[in-house]
Design a protein around this motif. Structure first.
Motif, PDB file in Angstrom:
ATOM      1  N   GLY A 197       0.816  -1.217   0.000  1.00 27.48           N
ATOM      2  CA  GLY A 197       0.000   0.000   0.000  1.00 27.48           C
ATOM      3  C   GLY A 197       0.844   1.259   0.000  1.00 27.48           C
ATOM      4  N   ILE A 198       1.930   1.258   0.778  1.00 32.48           N
ATOM      5  CA  ILE A 198       2.818   2.425   0.827  1.00 32.48           C
ATOM      6  C   ILE A 198       3.483   2.645  -0.529  1.00 32.48           C
ATOM      7  N   SER A 199       3.913   1.555  -1.171  1.00 33.86           N
ATOM      8  CA  SER A 199       4.555   1.671  -2.490  1.00 33.86           C
ATOM      9  C   SER A 199       3.594   2.247  -3.522  1.00 33.86           C
ATOM     10  N   ILE A 200       2.325   1.873  -3.423  1.00 35.71           N
ATOM     11  CA  ILE A 200       1.321   2.359  -4.377  1.00 35.71           C
ATOM     12  C   ILE A 200       1.050   3.850  -4.181  1.00 35.71           C
ATOM     13  N   LEU A 201       0.982   4.278  -2.921  1.00 37.50           N
ATOM     14  CA  LEU A 201       0.551   5.649  -2.618  1.00 37.50           C
ATOM     15  C   LEU A 201       1.705   6.647  -2.551  1.00 37.50           C
ATOM     16  N   ARG A 202       2.930   6.165  -2.516  1.00 38.33           N
ATOM     17  CA  ARG A 202       4.075   7.069  -2.359  1.00 38.33           C
ATOM     18  C   ARG A 202       4.101   8.117  -3.479  1.00 38.33           C
ATOM     19  N   ASN A 203       4.307   9.374  -3.099  1.00 42.15           N
ATOM     20  CA  ASN A 203       4.414  10.523  -4.017  1.00 42.15           C
ATOM     21  C   ASN A 203       3.081  10.939  -4.635  1.00 42.15           C
ATOM     22  N   SER A 204       1.982  10.356  -4.200  1.00 39.42           N
ATOM     23  CA  SER A 204       0.682  10.771  -4.729  1.00 39.42           C
ATOM     24  C   SER A 204       0.393  12.219  -4.355  1.00 39.42           C
ATOM     25  N   GLN A 205      -0.166  12.970  -5.310  1.00 41.37           N
ATOM     26  CA  GLN A 205      -0.524  14.363  -5.067  1.00 41.37           C
ATOM     27  C   GLN A 205      -1.991  14.524  -4.726  1.00 41.37           C
ATOM     28  N   ARG A 206      -2.740  13.428  -4.737  1.00 42.59           N
ATOM     29  CA  ARG A 206      -4.164  13.487  -4.415  1.00 42.59           C
ATOM     30  C   ARG A 206      -4.341  13.544  -2.902  1.00 42.59           C
ATOM     31  N   ALA A 207      -5.294  14.348  -2.454  1.00 35.67           N
ATOM     32  CA  ALA A 207      -5.520  14.491  -1.013  1.00 35.67           C
ATOM     33  C   ALA A 207      -5.882  13.159  -0.378  1.00 35.67           C
ATOM     34  N   SER A 208      -6.731  12.375  -1.057  1.00 34.46           N
ATOM     35  CA  SER A 208      -7.136  11.081  -0.510  1.00 34.46           C
ATOM     36  C   SER A 208      -5.947  10.138  -0.409  1.00 34.46           C
ATOM     37  N   GLY A 209      -5.049  10.185  -1.409  1.00 32.12           N
ATOM     38  CA  GLY A 209      -3.861   9.336  -1.379  1.00 32.12           C
ATOM     39  C   GLY A 209      -2.917   9.721  -0.262  1.00 32.12           C
ATOM     40  N   LYS A 210      -2.720  11.030  -0.069  1.00 30.51           N
ATOM     41  CA  LYS A 210      -1.823  11.497   0.995  1.00 30.51           C
ATOM     42  C   LYS A 210      -2.349  11.113   2.368  1.00 30.51           C
ATOM     43  N   GLN A 211      -3.653  11.301   2.585  1.00 29.35           N
ATOM     44  CA  GLN A 211      -4.241  10.986   3.882  1.00 29.35           C
ATOM     45  C   GLN A 211      -4.162   9.492   4.178  1.00 29.35           C
ATOM     46  N   LEU A 212      -4.443   8.679   3.154  1.00 24.10           N
ATOM     47  CA  LEU A 212      -4.390   7.238   3.364  1.00 24.10           C
ATOM     48  C   LEU A 212      -2.956   6.775   3.609  1.00 24.10           C
ATOM     49  N   LEU A 213      -1.983   7.363   2.911  1.00 22.55           N
ATOM     50  CA  LEU A 213      -0.580   7.023   3.127  1.00 22.55           C
ATOM     51  C   LEU A 213      -0.151   7.389   4.544  1.00 22.55           C
ATOM     52  N   HIS A 214      -0.599   8.545   5.019  1.00 19.56           N
ATOM     53  CA  HIS A 214      -0.253   8.976   6.365  1.00 19.56           C
ATOM     54  C   HIS A 214      -0.829   8.006   7.399  1.00 19.56           C
ATOM     55  N   HIS A 215      -2.060   7.575   7.168  1.00 15.82           N
ATOM     56  CA  HIS A 215      -2.700   6.644   8.097  1.00 15.82           C
ATOM     57  C   HIS A 215      -1.990   5.291   8.104  1.00 15.82           C
ATOM     58  N   ILE A 216      -1.640   4.789   6.920  1.00 13.96           N
ATOM     59  CA  ILE A 216      -0.960   3.492   6.841  1.00 13.96           C
ATOM     60  C   ILE A 216       0.416   3.572   7.500  1.00 13.96           C
ATOM     61  N   SER A 217       1.122   4.681   7.291  1.00 14.43           N
ATOM     62  CA  SER A 217       2.430   4.863   7.926  1.00 14.43           C
ATOM     63  C   SER A 217       2.312   4.844   9.438  1.00 14.43           C
ATOM     64  N   PHE A 218       1.243   5.438   9.943  1.00 19.58           N
ATOM     65  CA  PHE A 218       1.009   5.465  11.387  1.00 19.58           C
ATOM     66  C   PHE A 218       0.726   4.058  11.906  1.00 19.58           C
ATOM     67  N   VAL A 219      -0.105   3.308  11.171  1.00 19.26           N
ATOM     68  CA  VAL A 219      -0.400   1.922  11.553  1.00 19.26           C
ATOM     69  C   VAL A 219       0.864   1.083  11.519  1.00 19.26           C
TER      70      VAL A 219
END
Length: 469
Positions: free
Chosen positions: A281-303
């Motif tokens: 999931g992190i590999s997929i979302l890395r460097n995304s400029q979409r707000a939904s992608g950034k928020q989901l990446l931040h949440h996954i990183s926290f988990v």
């Protein structure tokens, strides 16, 4: 496979019905058969029996929405052996193409297009169509003995879902024409069979509609990431947390795919499996400029940070630990949806989230990895440019040396005369030209310090590189 007798009757949908003069018996999800009442018999010639098969979707009237016809073997096209004819229109087109003078109305009147369904058993009443397994009899029937034998997975995969598609798939004469390749279970990029453990973790399936048909091709997520066909990719392809299907040129949103992966993780008890899936999931979302992608990446990183710190699995998924970063009026704000601030003060969990070094460490690691990768790529491209340009210059100077050596030998063999003096001027001119090229090579050697420390004049004149002031 057991089926109800056409003569039996039990009333309503579960009993027999009539259409086109045929008594219809209800069948189960995934059933198939040969000939009447659901497929033509002895058409166009005696002994030419067609095969029918049903899918999984059932209309409110109690009839199958998905039903397929397979012509006799000697009438089958190569792509029909597996996919069949999935609509009345496709059947009509097939009949007209093979038999232009055939009476299509009489053809459809010779069997029943509608197939009533048996009432679903309790275990079959599920929203997840992939959970409905084929009957045991079908699984144990050999390919050679089954009337559906020609529709078996071309890759020989017994768990392939190719025959259980709930809708028609598009015709493909490119990759699907290769022996041993199955679009439903073989990666379109590496051609190896996919793993169905933790659905969606290792592969992505293209569900794009192409002229009314589903593409259906699959690819390993790692293969797609390595081929720059998934994730966030610049250039002409321009992906942002998306997947680009090489077969149909469609783009699939991967943010929703990662959300499904995150949901899958909540039902897994293996910490190693959860980490592997979250890493995808992190590999997929890395460097995304979409707000939904950034928020989901931040949440996954926290988990992931909590997981690596040794937190209990039940604590990893606690909702009070979830938060998102938003940007309003140029300022970053951290919002906790489950524990809002009271009386203008931050809650304890929110304060700990803000200063959680584990999250920041993960983000920094990802950023540093990306910077080093970008630097390595830029240096590799600079090295290739310098290598090519320097070798071209070296070869040119070598050619000049060889020409001068040849002309020097010619001059040495000639006796002093007016003709010899006339040949001396071009020779001396070439000597001066060689000196200029040697000076040019000396300037080009400056790139040994790195392109960033090489004078802009040299980069522009000798390497054709424009640099910003």
């Amino acid at each position: 496979m057991e089926i109800d007798s056409p003569d039996g009757s039990s009333g309503s949908i579960s009993g027999t019905q009539e259409e086109n003069g045929f008594r219809l018996y209800p069948v189960a999800v995934g059933d198939y058969g040969e000939g009447l009442p659901y497929a033509p018999s002895d058409w166009p010639n005696p002994g030419d029996n067609w095969v029918w098969r049903v899918g999984k979707r059932i209309a409110s009237s109690g009839h199958f929405l998905d039903r397929y016809l397979y012509p006799p073997k000697h009438l089958q096209d190569s792509h029909r052996k597996k996919n069949g004819l999935a609509s009345k229109q496709s059947v009509e087109q097939f009949v007209r193409s093979k038999f232009p003078n055939a009476d299509v109305i009489a053809f459809f009147a010779s069997f029943s297009w509608k197939i009533p369904a048996k009432p679903l058993r309790l275990f079959e009443m599920t929203d997840d169509k992939e959970d409905i397994a084929p009957s045991k009899e079908i699984e144990e029937t050999s390919v050679s003995d089954s009337p559906m034998g020609d529709l078996a997975c071309k890759a020989g995969n017994r768990s392939c879902i190719a025959l259980e598609s709930s809708s028609g798939v598009m015709f493909c004469d490119i990759c699907c024409s290769e022996p041993g390749f199955c679009r439903a279970c073989c990666c379109i990029l590496c051609c190896k069979t996919i793993s169905t453990s933790h659905v969606g973790y290792s592969y992505i399936r293209c569900e794009a509609l192409v002229k009314g048909f589903t593409c259906g091709h699959v690819a390993h997520i790692n293969c797609a990431l390595r081929a720059y066909m998934a994730g966030t990719v610049g250039g002409t392809i321009g992906l942002d947390a998306e997947y680009y299907c090489r077969r149909c040129d469609s783009r699939l949103d991967l943010v929703s795919h990662v959300r499904k992966l995150l949901k899958t993780c909540e039902s897994i008890n293996s910490r190693n499996d959860i980490e592997r899936i979250l890493s995808v999931g992190i590999s997929i979302l890395r460097n995304s400029q979409r707000a939904s992608g950034k928020q989901l990446l931040h949440h996954i990183s926290f988990v992931m940070a909590k997981l690596r710190s040794g937190a209990e699995l039940e604590d990893v998924w606690k909702k009070e630990d979830t938060y998102e970063v938003t940007q309003e009026n140029g300022a970053l704000e951290l919002k906790n949806h489950n524990e809002p601030p009271e009386n203008g003060t931050f809650s304890t969990s929110l304060m700990s989230s803000i200063f959680d070094h584990r999250v920041e460490t993960l983000v920094l690691e990802d950023e540093i990895d990306q910077i080093l990768l970008a630097l390595k790529k830029s240096q590799e491209s600079e090295y290739r440019l310098a290598e090519e340009t320097l070798y071209v210059q070296k070869n040119y100077i070598q050619d000049l040396y060889q020409q001068l050596e040849h002309e020097r030998c010619e001059l040495s063999r000639r006796a002093p005369s007016a003709d010899a003096d006339a040949l001396l001027d071009p020779f001396l001119s070439k000597v001066n030209h060689l000196k200029q090229e040697m000076t040019k090579l000396k300037d080009m050697k400056e790139v040994a310090k790195g392109f960033g420390r090489t004078p802009k004049r040299i980069l522009k004149e000798h390497f054709n590189l424009e640099t910003e002031n």
